[in-house]
Each structure stands twice: as structure tokens, then as C-alpha cells.
Design a protein around this motif. Structure first.
Motif, mmCIF file in Angstrom:
data_model
loop_
_atom_site.group_PDB
_atom_site.id
_atom_site.type_symbol
_atom_site.label_atom_id
_atom_site.label_comp_id
_atom_site.label_asym_id
_atom_site.label_seq_id
_atom_site.Cartn_x
_atom_site.Cartn_y
_atom_site.Cartn_z
ATOM 1 N N ARG A 529 0.837 -1.204 0.000
ATOM 2 C CA ARG A 529 0.000 0.000 0.000
ATOM 3 C C ARG A 529 0.871 1.254 0.000
ATOM 4 O O ARG A 529 0.582 2.233 -0.690
ATOM 5 C CB ARG A 529 -0.913 -0.013 1.236
ATOM 6 N N ALA A 530 1.928 1.226 0.793
ATOM 7 C CA ALA A 530 2.816 2.388 0.855
ATOM 8 C C ALA A 530 3.492 2.630 -0.486
ATOM 9 O O ALA A 530 3.664 3.786 -0.914
ATOM 10 C CB ALA A 530 3.863 2.172 1.945
ATOM 11 N N LEU A 558 -3.519 5.047 0.281
ATOM 12 C CA LEU A 558 -4.370 6.022 -0.392
ATOM 13 C C LEU A 558 -5.775 6.067 0.185
ATOM 14 O O LEU A 558 -6.385 7.130 0.243
ATOM 15 C CB LEU A 558 -4.432 5.704 -1.888
ATOM 16 N N LYS A 559 -6.302 4.922 0.589
ATOM 17 C CA LYS A 559 -7.677 4.885 1.094
ATOM 18 C C LYS A 559 -7.820 5.794 2.316
ATOM 19 O O LYS A 559 -8.763 6.580 2.414
ATOM 20 C CB LYS A 559 -8.050 3.442 1.443
ATOM 21 N N ALA A 586 -5.906 16.144 -6.211
ATOM 22 C CA ALA A 586 -5.277 15.096 -7.011
ATOM 23 C C ALA A 586 -5.913 13.735 -6.735
ATOM 24 O O ALA A 586 -6.125 12.935 -7.653
ATOM 25 C CB ALA A 586 -3.783 15.048 -6.705
ATOM 26 N N LEU A 587 -6.222 13.475 -5.475
ATOM 27 C CA LEU A 587 -6.853 12.186 -5.134
ATOM 28 C C LEU A 587 -8.269 12.110 -5.687
ATOM 29 O O LEU A 587 -8.737 11.035 -6.089
ATOM 30 C CB LEU A 587 -6.869 12.001 -3.612
ATOM 31 N N GLU A 589 -9.321 13.475 -8.442
ATOM 32 C CA GLU A 589 -9.298 13.409 -9.899
ATOM 33 C C GLU A 589 -8.960 12.021 -10.421
ATOM 34 O O GLU A 589 -8.721 11.857 -11.609
ATOM 35 C CB GLU A 589 -8.297 14.426 -10.457
ATOM 36 N N GLY A 590 -8.906 11.042 -9.495
ATOM 37 C CA GLY A 590 -8.766 9.685 -10.033
ATOM 38 C C GLY A 590 -7.514 8.967 -9.668
ATOM 39 O O GLY A 590 -7.078 8.094 -10.416
ATOM 40 N N ALA A 591 -6.920 9.318 -8.579
ATOM 41 C CA ALA A 591 -5.778 8.507 -8.138
ATOM 42 C C ALA A 591 -6.268 7.095 -7.910
ATOM 43 O O ALA A 591 -7.244 6.872 -7.196
ATOM 44 C CB ALA A 591 -5.211 9.079 -6.846
ATOM 45 N N PRO A 592 -5.672 6.121 -8.531
ATOM 46 C CA PRO A 592 -6.195 4.754 -8.488
ATOM 47 C C PRO A 592 -6.040 4.127 -7.111
ATOM 48 O O PRO A 592 -5.124 4.446 -6.366
ATOM 49 C CB PRO A 592 -5.323 4.010 -9.508
ATOM 50 N N GLU A 593 -7.001 3.264 -6.767
ATOM 51 C CA GLU A 593 -6.862 2.458 -5.560
ATOM 52 C C GLU A 593 -5.762 1.430 -5.791
ATOM 53 O O GLU A 593 -5.536 0.992 -6.929
ATOM 54 C CB GLU A 593 -8.180 1.706 -5.259
ATOM 55 N N PRO A 594 -5.073 1.050 -4.793
ATOM 56 C CA PRO A 594 -4.053 0.032 -4.978
ATOM 57 C C PRO A 594 -4.663 -1.273 -5.433
ATOM 58 O O PRO A 594 -5.713 -1.680 -4.958
ATOM 59 C CB PRO A 594 -3.426 -0.111 -3.583
#
Length: 595
Positions: A529-530, A558-559, A586-587, A589-594
């Protein structure tokens, strides 16, 4: 000679006494009875340990006694002499030291290991040699008893240095007044029995009287004596309600075969000391263990209190109560309190017994002699005591990235250098994932590691049977057991459930290993995750290396970052409102989930 039958018993009287079950010349068990005939014959109709004793024995001896107290004393002596395997034997069964006030015209105080019928007064036992030395030094310094250990007292020509220092009344040269010496002996008895409040009041009255007579030097001596007694008893003892008086109270804790019994001595409302004994006996009941402790302790302990508080009821206490009455010269009550301050004393004793048990278990673990290993051998019918145990766990990250993790114990201790983990190819199928992980452990890059004596599978019957299939495919036959998480139940490959108390050493060991395997997999997911979060954060303006490190240490992934309030992010050390807004935008706008 074969095992005994009831008709082969010797003629037994309906009288109190002691019986000895024997196999050849070996004494298997020593017991006492109100009626020898009824007690011995009951073994042939009993279950469990009593039945096994009767089946193993080839002979029976008995000794009739005048009463149950005599039977109790004889039983204790025969157990110490023969140390039978079926009797409860207390660990470290040694003679703890006592303080002995000799029976002479001018008594002296000695340290001894045995209580004898010689008219002397005994105080103890003292399980801690340090406590004995401290109180002996206190008495020697404050009370002018004769110090030479030779008794009967030897006549001397000149007084020794102790007399010159004011620490001895010198009876050996005829300088001591018998009445004054007797007064010193009475004060020493009060100290040894913990009756210091009355003694302090008495000394304070004497100090005031000496000052009134202008005997200031004597008044100063008594003042120093008072201060020394107050200092000693304020640091060496824990105060309770003075109205509680004199009593003993006991606590007990157990984990499988290992038990700890502790006895606390309260005198004049203060705890004077604690006796702690360890018993290692799987088949013994709690009642048998507590009875053995009471019998062995009170055969020698002195002085005896008027009240003993027990943690639970025991049968056939009449003989012990009668023995205590004879030894104390008055009634000694044995009671199980149900409420109030005395019940809270038992809770204190039980809590400390549990702590002592934990310490004993940890000590055994450090020595590589974890009691859970022998318990596992017995529970799972293993051919030998397991030394190397491997625990396996399958975990995933939000349904993805399944990981097989392995933890290892040798001799009951984690061997972290051999912890391993691997990413699995199996999809969303827990059983297939476990089968893949176990198969690859014994056929892939890890196959050169030593074979375990036992496998622990995190999960129920489905996971256990998946691990069995993997072993069959790998051409191996190894013992294994599952551990279901919700109820902490052991699951065998045959589907048998083994339910154990949480304090059982075998279950404690397996839970520890299961948790180690789970934590090993969890560390992998945290790292992943990190890494995923780091990739996203590196592309956000205003979030440099220091801020990335801060955010990852605080939120991990990220979650958690997405869920964190804007104001909370802005208040972090080194962050600003502008940087927090850029991060949240930024998060969003679509930062992907791991993955």
C-alpha cells in the motif's frame, strides 16, 4: 504379577488411615481416607486417574491410624519419602528457611531449615531469602538478644562486642536481668508476628516516660528504634484495613498442566509475605492441587492465623481444620468468602497468581521448554514432541494480491529469520490459495528448509483439507492442525474439533504462531500500500519527499488519505492548507486504488 482385582485386596478396616497403591516395589500413589475399606474399593468403580491407578497397581499396602489428623500427617510424610508419580508434587519442594526463637531461659534468634518439636517458636516459612535477612538484621540491630548461635547458652568470661554496642544484654556473663530479657523477647515476638502497631504505641509511651525522667539518651535510643520499625514496615509491607486482623488468603491460576498457587499472610491488617508454588500435573484437578498446597504449607507454617480464605470449596477439610486447631491451640476457620473486602483479597491473589503463571510460562519458553509442546504431542497423538512448527496464513488486499505467509517456531520460540511470504497466482478462492501456498512451500524455492514436525493452518476444515491435498501432491505426510479464528478451536484433518481454555499452553502457543504468520502477511500488504501511495504522491505539486514520508507514516495508504478531512491534513506538521488542497484535488481526480 498382573493387575489387581477387588477380591485380591487385603482385608481393609472401616477406619481412618493411609493406603499405598504399588506396582512391584514402586509406590504409585499415596492417599488418606476416613474409611480405608470404602475409599480403596471405590477405585475399581471410578473413572479417569483413579481407574488408571487401580489398573496399573499390583499390590496395596495400608496403615490404619487413630484419627484423620494422624492420617493426614502420615500421608504427607509418605508422599515426601516416596514421591509417587500420581500424587501432586509441588515444584521446588525444598525446605524454605524459618526464624527460630529458641526455648531457653535466654532465647536467641536463629535461621533454620526444619521445624522440630523442641518447644521453640518458629516463624515462616520465608520463600524469599532477602526478606528473611532483612527482618533478622532488623531484630539484631534493634533488640538486645544474645547473638551467639551456640545453644544451650555457653558461659563466657567477658562480654562480647555486641554488649559494648548496646545490642546484647550479655546473659552469657550473668549481666542480663531475666525480667528485662523477657521483655525484649516479647517485643521480638511482636515484630515477627507483625503486631507492630501495639509495639510502637508501647515504645512511644516509654520514650515519653524516659524524657520525663530526663533520661534523654535512653529516650533517643527508643526514638531511633521507633523510626527504624516504622521505616521497615512502611517499605516492606502493603497496608490494608487494620480491622481485618490476622488471616491468610490464597489464589490459584492454571494453564493446562501448569498451575501456580499463592498464599498471602496478613497480620494486623498488613501483608507480611507471599508464598508461591508451581505444580506441573496435567491430570490433577484444581482441588487436588490446592489441597496438596494447604497440606504441605500448614504442616510447618507458624504462627497460624485464625482465618484462612480459600478460592473455592474443598471436600474433607475437617481433618486439616482439626490439625490447624491442634497446632494453633485454638480454632482456625477455613472459609470461601462470597462478598466484601475478603472477596476482593481473593481477586487480588488470583490476579497475581495469573501474573506469576505468565512469568513461569515465559521462562519455560526462553529455555526452549514450552509446556505447550508436550501438550500438543498428547492432544494430537504425535509420535514425538514437536520442535519445529510452521504456521501458514493466506491474506489479500481488498480481494486482490493474495499472499501466502509462513511463520516458524522452534522449541516454542519464534525463529523470525526463517519467516517467508509469497504472492499467489490463485484467484478469489481461499482453499485453492492455501493449497497453492503449501504445495510451493515443499516443492519450490523453500523446499530446502527443514521439514516441520507440525503444520498449523489458519482456518477451518476447508483450509486444513486443502493443505492435506497439497502435501499429498508433494509426496509428503506431515501432521497438521487448523485453528479457526472466531472461537479459537483446533480442527484435525478428520474433522474433529478440540476446544481448549484460552489459558491452555498448547492453544496459547498456536495462537501466537498464527498471529505471527498473519502479521507477516500484513506487513507485506502494508508495504505494498505504501509503495502504491508513494507512486501517486510523487506526481502531486507541493508534496515533496518530507511531506510524502509524513503522510505515509500517518495514513499508510491512499484509502486513508482520501478519507482524511482537509482540515486535519492542513494541521499536520510541515503541511499547509495549499498543499492539503492540492493533495485532496489530485486524489479526487482519479488517483487509483491500490490493486
Amino acid at each position: 504379577m498382573g493387575k489387581m482385582r477387588p477380591e485380591e485386596l487385603p482385608p481393609l478396616p472401616e477406619a481412618p488411615g493411609v493406603y499405598l497403591w504399588k506396582r512391584g516395589e514402586e509406590v504409585l500413589y499415596v492417599g488418606k481416607a476416613k474409611s480405608l475399606r470404602a475409599r480403596v474399593k471405590s477405585y475399581f468403580h471410578a473413572e479417569g486417574k483413579a481407574r488408571r491407578i487401580a489398573e496399573e497397581a499390583t499390590a496395596l499396602d495400608f496403615i490404619a491410624t487413630r484419627d484423620e489428623v494422624e492420617a493426614l500427617l502420615l500421608e504427607a510424610n509418605l508422599i515426601k519419602a516416596h514421591r509417587p508419580p500420581y500424587n501432586v508434587l509441588l515444584k521446588d519442594d525444598k525446605h524454605y528457611p524459618f526464624l527460630k526463637l529458641t526455648n531457653e531461659p535466654f532465647p536467641t534468634l536463629l535461621v533454620v531449615r526444619r521445624v522440630e518439636e523442641d518447644g521453640a517458636k518458629y516463624y515462616g516459612p520465608f520463600p524469599e531469602a532477602g526478606a528473611l535477612r532483612r527482618i533478622k538484621a532488623l531484630v539484631d540491630r534493634l533488640f538486645p538478644l544474645r547473638k551467639n548461635s551456640g545453644y544451650p547458652m555457653k558461659r563466657r568470661r567477658y562480654p562480647c562486642l555486641n554488649h559494648s554496642m548496646g545490642r546484647c544484654l550479655a546473659p552469657c556473663v550473668g549481666l542480663a536481668d531475666p525480667k528485662a530479657y523477657g521483655e525484649v523477647v516479647r517485643q521480638v515476638e511482636a515484630v515477627l508476628e507483625g503486631r507492630v502497631d501495639g509495639l510502637l504505641s508501647e515504645l512511644e509511651a516509654k520514650m515519653r516516660e524516659a524524657a520525663r525522667r530526663l533520661e534523654f539518651e535512653r529516650a533517643a535510643e527508643i526514638r531511633d528504634q521507633i523510626e527504624a520499625l516504622k521505616a521497615f514496615f512502611s517499605t516492606a509491607q502493603q497496608a490494608f484495613d487494620p480491622e481485618m486482623g490476622d488471616l491468610d488468603f490464597l489464589g490459584m491460576a492454571r494453564a493446562g498442566a501448569l498451575s501456580v498457587v499463592q498464599l498471602y499472610q496478613v497480620r494486623s491488617g498488613r501483608i507480611l509475605g507471599r508464598i508461591s508454588r508451581v505444580v506441573e500435573k496435567e491430570e490433577a484437578t484444581d482441588e487436588e492441587i490446592l489441597w496438596a498446597f494447604l497440606r504441605d504449607h500448614y504442616l510447618e507454617a507458624s504462627p497460624l492465623p485464625p482465618l484462612v480464605l480459600l478460592p473455592f470449596p474443598l471436600e474433607d477439610l475437617e481433618s486439616l481444620a482439626e490439625l490447624l486447631r491442634r497446632r494453633a491451640g485454638r480454632r482456625v476457620e477455613l472459609r470461601v468468602p462470597k462478598r466484601g473486602e475478603k472477596q476482593r483479597l481473593l481477586e487480588l491473589a488470583e490476579k497475581n497468581a495469573r501474573l506469576a503463571l505468565e512469568s513461569e510460562l515465559k521462562l519455560l519458553e526462553r529455555r526452549g521448554n514450552h509446556p505447550g509442546l508436550k501438550a500438543l504431542q498428547d492432544l494430537l497423538a504425535l509420535s514425538r514432541r514437536p520442535f519445529r512448527i510452521e504456521g501458514y496464513d493466506v491474506s489479500h488486499l481488498q480481494g486482490e494480491a493474495r499472499v501466502f505467509s509462513m511463520a516458524v517456531m522452534e522449541g516454542g520460540r519464534p525463529k523470525k529469520a526463517e519467516y517467508r511470504r509469497m504472492r499467489l497466482r490463485a484467484g478469489n478462492d481461499d482453499y485453492a490459495a492455501m493449497e497453492e501456498g503449501v504445495f510451493r512451500r515443499f516443492t519450490g524455492s523453500l523446499k530446502e528448509m527443514p521439514l516441520p514436525d507440525l503444520l498449523l493452518i489458519d482456518g477451518g476444515l476447508g483450509q486444513v483439507r486443502a493443505a492435506m491435498r497439497a502435501l499429498e501432491r508433494a509426496g509428503l505426510s506431515l501432521p497438521l492442525v487448523g485453528l479457526a479464528k472466531k472461537e479459537e478451536v483446533l480442527i484435525t484433518p478428520e474433522g474433529r474439533e478440540i476446544r481448549l481454555p484460552l489459558t491452555h499452553p498448547a492453544l496459547r502457543l498456536l495462537i501466537h504462531l498464527r498471529d505471527e504468520a498473519h502479521a507477516n502477511g500484513l506487513r507485506y500488504h502494508q508495504k505494498r500500500r505504501a509503495q502504491e501511495a508513494l507512486k501517486v504522491l510523487e506526481g502531486i505539486p507541493g508534496i515533496g519527499e518530507a511531506r510524502r514520508k509524513l503522510l505515509l507514516e500517518r495514513y499508510g495508504g491512499l484509502k486513508a488519505l482520501k478519507e482524511a478531512p482537509l482540515e486535519e491534513l492542513a494541521r499536520l506538521p510541515g503541511m499547509s492548507l495549499k498543499a492539503a488542497q492540492a493533495l485532496k484535488e489530485a486524489l479526487r481526480e482519479g488517483a487509483p486504488e491500490p490493486a
